[in-house]
Design a protein around this motif. Sequence first.
Motif, mmCIF file in Angstrom:
data_model
loop_
_atom_site.group_PDB
_atom_site.id
_atom_site.type_symbol
_atom_site.label_atom_id
_atom_site.label_comp_id
_atom_site.label_asym_id
_atom_site.label_seq_id
_atom_site.Cartn_x
_atom_site.Cartn_y
_atom_site.Cartn_z
ATOM 1 N N ILE A 9 0.859 -1.185 0.000
ATOM 2 C CA ILE A 9 0.000 0.000 0.000
ATOM 3 C C ILE A 9 0.898 1.239 0.000
ATOM 4 N N GLU A 66 11.694 2.074 3.447
ATOM 5 C CA GLU A 66 10.347 2.419 3.925
ATOM 6 C C GLU A 66 9.934 1.291 4.863
ATOM 7 N N GLU A 111 7.558 -0.855 7.169
ATOM 8 C CA GLU A 111 6.112 -1.055 7.102
ATOM 9 C C GLU A 111 5.671 -2.273 7.925
ATOM 10 N N ASP A 114 10.063 -1.812 2.488
ATOM 11 C CA ASP A 114 9.715 -1.644 1.074
ATOM 12 C C ASP A 114 10.843 -0.828 0.457
ATOM 13 N N LYS A 129 10.266 -0.818 -7.630
ATOM 14 C CA LYS A 129 9.709 -1.399 -6.402
ATOM 15 C C LYS A 129 9.839 -2.919 -6.320
HETATM 16 MG MG MG Z 1 5.991 1.731 0.777
#
Ligand code: MG
Length: 203
Positions: free
Chosen positions: A6, A54, A56, A85, A106
């Motif tokens: 997300i 990132e 998460e 991430d 990604k």
């Molecule tokens: Mg992320």
Amino acid sequence: MKIICIGRNYVEHAKELNNPLPEVPIFFLKPETALLQKKQPFFYPEFSEDIHYETEIVLKIKKVGKHIQEKFAHTYYDEIGLGIDLTARDLQSNCKKKGLPWEIAKGFDGSAPLGKFINKSEFENINDLRFSLKVNGEIRQDGNTKDMIFSFDKIIAYVSQFLTLKIGDLIFTGTPEGVGPIKIGDHFEAFIEDKRMLEIDIK
Ligand code: MG
């Protein structure tokens, strides 16, 4: 098995990247080959010069479901953990500018370091859960799930309208503010409350 991520689920993080706040959850996928488990190091790839972390909260799906109602969503996961991430921000900015998909930025190999999982019953309230990232012993991210724009259960209800969730699927639920670049030699440790859930070295 699939990895659903997300984006822009924390207001302060959306702001730090100058992104508008979403009206519905934004999601994208990483392939299984993105997973990096059991303290494997991450080797900095040559195709990027600006890979960001990132941190998460990750949900592990425990039964098959489609069109899951929000009120039943909590029955689809027992275990939560932490993941990173990893994002090639330079490639992602280029994709955004050109309106291209994000997979190159990604979904690359090793872009989803994953720590251990804990049963959610070990926490008093998973919707008010502090989690943090230390890089080389220094706090870089310090978030709380109460600041999510879309709760875990709302995410599951939304995503399952489009994708059938299967046992073992992982959902990365978005990052709080404080994202930044990784460097070769960095040591990452991530925590839920005071429990160390993930460790990784950048090589
Ligand atoms: Mg992320």
